[in-house]
Design an enzyme around this catalytic site. Structure first.
Site, PDB file in Angstrom:
ATOM      1  N   GLU A  36       0.855  -1.192   0.000  1.00 53.85           N
ATOM      2  CA  GLU A  36       0.000   0.000   0.000  1.00 53.85           C
ATOM      3  C   GLU A  36       0.890   1.242   0.000  1.00 53.85           C
ATOM      4  O   GLU A  36       1.856   1.313   0.758  1.00 53.85           O
ATOM      5  CB  GLU A  36      -0.929  -0.042   1.234  1.00 53.85           C
ATOM      6  N   ARG A 113     -17.511   4.497   5.551  1.00 55.47           N
ATOM      7  CA  ARG A 113     -16.397   3.800   4.898  1.00 55.47           C
ATOM      8  C   ARG A 113     -15.234   3.524   5.839  1.00 55.47           C
ATOM      9  O   ARG A 113     -14.697   2.416   5.870  1.00 55.47           O
ATOM     10  CB  ARG A 113     -15.831   4.674   3.771  1.00 55.47           C
ATOM     11  N   ARG A 194     -20.070  16.036  -0.936  1.00 57.51           N
ATOM     12  CA  ARG A 194     -20.359  14.977   0.031  1.00 57.51           C
ATOM     13  C   ARG A 194     -20.324  15.548   1.436  1.00 57.51           C
ATOM     14  O   ARG A 194     -19.441  16.334   1.782  1.00 57.51           O
ATOM     15  CB  ARG A 194     -19.312  13.854  -0.063  1.00 57.51           C
ATOM     16  N   ASP A 310     -11.767  -1.179  -8.820  1.00 54.52           N
ATOM     17  CA  ASP A 310     -11.781   0.038  -9.642  1.00 54.52           C
ATOM     18  C   ASP A 310     -10.631   0.066 -10.647  1.00 54.52           C
ATOM     19  O   ASP A 310     -10.745   0.709 -11.695  1.00 54.52           O
ATOM     20  CB  ASP A 310     -11.690   1.287  -8.752  1.00 54.52           C
ATOM     21  N   ALA A 323     -18.233  -0.670  -5.122  1.00 52.14           N
ATOM     22  CA  ALA A 323     -17.496  -1.398  -4.073  1.00 52.14           C
ATOM     23  C   ALA A 323     -18.003  -2.835  -3.977  1.00 52.14           C
ATOM     24  O   ALA A 323     -17.233  -3.768  -3.731  1.00 52.14           O
ATOM     25  CB  ALA A 323     -17.644  -0.672  -2.743  1.00 52.14           C
TER      26      ALA A 323
HETATM   27  C1  LIG Z   1     -19.012   9.578  -4.537  1.00 51.49           C
HETATM   28  C2  LIG Z   1     -18.886   8.064  -4.565  1.00 51.49           C
HETATM   29  C3  LIG Z   1     -19.856   7.279  -3.931  1.00 51.49           C
HETATM   30  C4  LIG Z   1     -19.796   5.881  -3.998  1.00 51.49           C
HETATM   31  N1  LIG Z   1     -20.772   5.143  -3.396  1.00 51.49           N
HETATM   32  C5  LIG Z   1     -20.747   3.794  -3.508  1.00 51.49           C
HETATM   33  C6  LIG Z   1     -21.768   3.002  -2.885  1.00 51.49           C
HETATM   34  O1  LIG Z   1     -22.682   3.507  -2.228  1.00 51.49           O
HETATM   35  N2  LIG Z   1     -21.709   1.643  -3.033  1.00 51.49           N
HETATM   36  C7  LIG Z   1     -20.696   1.030  -3.731  1.00 51.49           C
HETATM   37  O2  LIG Z   1     -20.693  -0.213  -3.829  1.00 51.49           O
HETATM   38  N3  LIG Z   1     -19.705   1.767  -4.320  1.00 51.49           N
HETATM   39  C8  LIG Z   1     -19.712   3.118  -4.224  1.00 51.49           C
HETATM   40  N4  LIG Z   1     -18.718   3.850  -4.802  1.00 51.49           N
HETATM   41  C9  LIG Z   1     -17.638   3.148  -5.525  1.00 51.49           C
HETATM   42  C10 LIG Z   1     -16.583   2.621  -4.546  1.00 51.49           C
HETATM   43  O3  LIG Z   1     -16.213   3.660  -3.689  1.00 51.49           O
HETATM   44  C11 LIG Z   1     -15.356   2.079  -5.282  1.00 51.49           C
HETATM   45  O4  LIG Z   1     -15.763   1.195  -6.301  1.00 51.49           O
HETATM   46  C12 LIG Z   1     -14.410   1.339  -4.330  1.00 51.49           C
HETATM   47  O5  LIG Z   1     -14.150   2.065  -3.159  1.00 51.49           O
HETATM   48  C13 LIG Z   1     -13.098   1.046  -5.045  1.00 51.49           C
HETATM   49  O6  LIG Z   1     -12.268   0.289  -4.200  1.00 51.49           O
HETATM   50  P1  LIG Z   1     -10.824  -0.154  -4.694  1.00 51.49           P
HETATM   51  O7  LIG Z   1     -10.234  -0.914  -3.565  1.00 51.49           O
HETATM   52  O8  LIG Z   1     -10.889  -0.792  -6.035  1.00 51.49           O
HETATM   53  O9  LIG Z   1     -10.032   1.205  -4.918  1.00 51.49           O
HETATM   54  P2  LIG Z   1      -9.600   2.325  -3.861  1.00 51.49           P
HETATM   55  O10 LIG Z   1     -10.569   2.440  -2.762  1.00 51.49           O
HETATM   56  O11 LIG Z   1      -9.296   3.540  -4.663  1.00 51.49           O
HETATM   57  O12 LIG Z   1      -8.257   1.749  -3.224  1.00 51.49           O
HETATM   58  C14 LIG Z   1      -7.045   1.757  -3.940  1.00 51.49           C
HETATM   59  C15 LIG Z   1      -5.901   1.614  -2.940  1.00 51.49           C
HETATM   60  O13 LIG Z   1      -4.693   1.461  -3.676  1.00 51.49           O
HETATM   61  C16 LIG Z   1      -3.712   2.356  -3.177  1.00 51.49           C
HETATM   62  N5  LIG Z   1      -2.825   2.670  -4.311  1.00 51.49           N
HETATM   63  C17 LIG Z   1      -3.127   3.415  -5.411  1.00 51.49           C
HETATM   64  N6  LIG Z   1      -2.080   3.443  -6.247  1.00 51.49           N
HETATM   65  C18 LIG Z   1      -1.097   2.703  -5.672  1.00 51.49           C
HETATM   66  C19 LIG Z   1       0.233   2.355  -6.071  1.00 51.49           C
HETATM   67  N7  LIG Z   1       0.770   2.762  -7.237  1.00 51.49           N
HETATM   68  N8  LIG Z   1       0.966   1.562  -5.238  1.00 51.49           N
HETATM   69  C20 LIG Z   1       0.444   1.113  -4.044  1.00 51.49           C
HETATM   70  N9  LIG Z   1      -0.796   1.440  -3.613  1.00 51.49           N
HETATM   71  C21 LIG Z   1      -1.569   2.203  -4.440  1.00 51.49           C
HETATM   72  C22 LIG Z   1      -4.496   3.549  -2.652  1.00 51.49           C
HETATM   73  O14 LIG Z   1      -3.774   4.280  -1.698  1.00 51.49           O
HETATM   74  C23 LIG Z   1      -5.732   2.844  -2.059  1.00 51.49           C
HETATM   75  O15 LIG Z   1      -5.500   2.432  -0.735  1.00 51.49           O
HETATM   76  C24 LIG Z   1     -18.734   5.243  -4.726  1.00 51.49           C
HETATM   77  C25 LIG Z   1     -17.730   6.033  -5.336  1.00 51.49           C
HETATM   78  C26 LIG Z   1     -17.809   7.430  -5.264  1.00 51.49           C
HETATM   79  C27 LIG Z   1     -16.719   8.251  -5.939  1.00 51.49           C
END
Ligand SMILES: Cc1cc2nc3c(=O)[nH]c(=O)nc-3n(C[C@H](O)[C@H](O)[C@H](O)COP(=O)(O)OP(=O)(O)OC[C@H]3O[C@@H](n4cnc5c(N)ncnc54)[C@H](O)[C@@H]3O)c2cc1C
Length: 424
Positions: A36, A113, A194, A310, A323
């Protein structure tokens, strides 16, 4: 714990996708390390909600993920609204009542969250987490293992790399090439304010029914949604606005604005929307909504490197399912990697290719559908407009595709796909 797979998986990124996958692998005895970039695991203090498919997927990842969710989740407060996903209201009306209601088997499940992440982090043993590790590149080393390099100049080895590094994924760039159009997400021309506000104040402003239960206020080129979090003590508010302007800075997807900016954006909306925005902090964050919809990635995997969450299919949030799909990805990927037939480098390649076969269409459908439904809420969708019956039908049909699935069957189907790949 005895670990019994002859390979090690590196997960880049410890958000919801990365941590649910790490937990699912660790407790299936697959050696795993999470890299991370931040100094600790953490999430922002906003709300996120989950539909039935996500809840099924949590249980497959690990029962503890589901228990963590149950511990922090807040449903609609009124017993009569337990199955209500959202009451949809005309945001321009002076005294809006529900235009229609969308109900599901699990209703609305809001979690804070940061609290959810704090709970699932408890399931991640300290020894499998590495912090301050910003992934830059990966290549195969002379011994056949994958060598990852990080911004701090260090390297680490693994046999498989899963990019869970979010919307601006560096691992995606490594897979598709930095110059490929899908290497970067695109602005959807929507942004969101938000806020989290104390529930007593929300009740005073808009009354019990609308404060204690989830509502979607629909309007022209904008919509505002609310749902209770923090066991009904806090109201989560997200106000979306469509714009023809470009987002000024791709490197910063949030910016600080004033509450007055939000009020100006929603001028002419009915009293509920105005009162809710007036409750937010004087200094507000506004979030640019980017996604991977303009240029979907051609593949989620390349050899022993793949992307999940994502990183693979960043979606706008209008279905509230991004998510949840991350957790579905984790369930499917963990079941495949833990399959007893998977032992060698070639088997890992087969797993990642199967993951791509099984997850790409559904993930990319969500991205497009979310754009469409966001426009429906804002009376912008061609052929739908402000016709509430049509909007309701669009939501029902699409929510069904998201929630009305059997995630254990999905995993089983993936294993059948793996059989074909392994036999080839
Ligand atoms: C306004 C908003 C509301 C939302 N509401 C909902 C909802 O109600 N329900 C739902 O299901 N989804 C919702 N979503 C979508 C959801 O938030 C995302 O799909 C989800 O949080 C993505 O999770 P992730 O782990 O893929 O990415 P992220 O949460 O972005 O995590 C990525 C991680 O990787 C780390 N990282 C990044 N680059 C690097 C690198 N090069 N090297 C090492 N670490 C790195 C970051 O620091 C982070 O910890 C919402 C999104 C938004 C913007």
């Amino acid at each position: 714990m005895v670990l019994d797979k002859p390979f090690e998986v590196a997960i880049i990124g410890g958000g919801i996708a990365g941590l649910t996958l790490a937990i699912a692998l660790y407790y299936r005895r697959v050696p795993v390390t999470v890299y991370e970039q931040a100094s600790q695991f953490g999430e922002i203090g906003a709300g996120v909600s989950f539909s039935g498919n996500a809840i099924q997927a949590m249980k497959i990842c690990h029962q503890g993920v589901y228990e963590a969710f149950e511990k922090v989740c807040t449903r609609n407060v009124w017993p009569s609204k337990q199955n209500v996903w959202f009451d949809f209201l005309d945001a321009l009306a002076d005294a809006p009542t529900s235009a229609f209601t969308i109900s599901t088997d699990v209703g609305q499940n809001g979690v804070h969250r940061a609290r959810f992440l704090d709970e699932i982090v408890k399931l991640v043993p300290k020894e499998i987490a590495r912090f301050g590790k910003r992934f830059e590149h990966v290549k195969e080393g002379p011994n056949g293992r994958l060598v990852m390099s990080f911004e701090d100049g260090t390297t680490a080895e693994a046999d498989a790399v899963v990019g869970c590094d979010g919307i601006k994924s560096r691992v995606r760039q490594v897979i598709v090439g930095s110059d490929h159009p899908s290497a970067r997400p695109a602005y959807t021309h929507k942004y969101a304010y938000r806020g989290l506000v104390p529930m007593e104040q929300a009740i005073e402003a808009i009354g019990e029914e609308k404060a204690l239960n989830s509502c979607m206020h629909m309007g022209p080129d904008g919509h505002l949604l609310t749902f209770p979090v923090n066991h009904g003590k806090t109201l989560n508010i997200v106000a979306f606005r469509t714009t023809s302007d470009d987002w000024p800075d791709f490197n910063r997807l949030t910016k600080q604005v004033k509450r007055e900016d939000a009020l100006r954006d929603f001028a002419g909306y009915g009293p509920d929307v105005t009162k809710l925005l007036q409750l937010t902090s004087p200094d507000l964050s506004v979030w640019a909504i980017f996604d991977t919809g303009d240029h979907p990635v051609p593949t989620f995997s390349k050899g022993r490197v793949c992307i999940s969450g994502d990183a693979a299919h960043a979606t706008s949030p209008h279905h509230g399912a991004g998510a949840g799909f991350c957790i579905e990805d984790s369930a499917v990927l963990a079941e495949l990697l833990a399959d007893e037939r998977v032992q060698s480098k070639q088997d890992i390649e087969a797993v990642f290719a199967t993951f791509n076969d099984q997850r790409k269409e559904r993930g990319q459908w969500l991205v497009q559908s979310s754009r469409w439904i966001g426009d429906c809420y804002e009376w912008r969708a061609p052929g739908i407009g402000r016709d509430f019956a049509k909007i309701e039908q669009e939501i029902k049909t699409r929510s069904d595709i998201i929630s009305n699935v059997n995630v254990p069957d999905m995993c089983e189907q993936a294993k059948q796909g793996l059989s074909t790949r392994l036999a080839a």
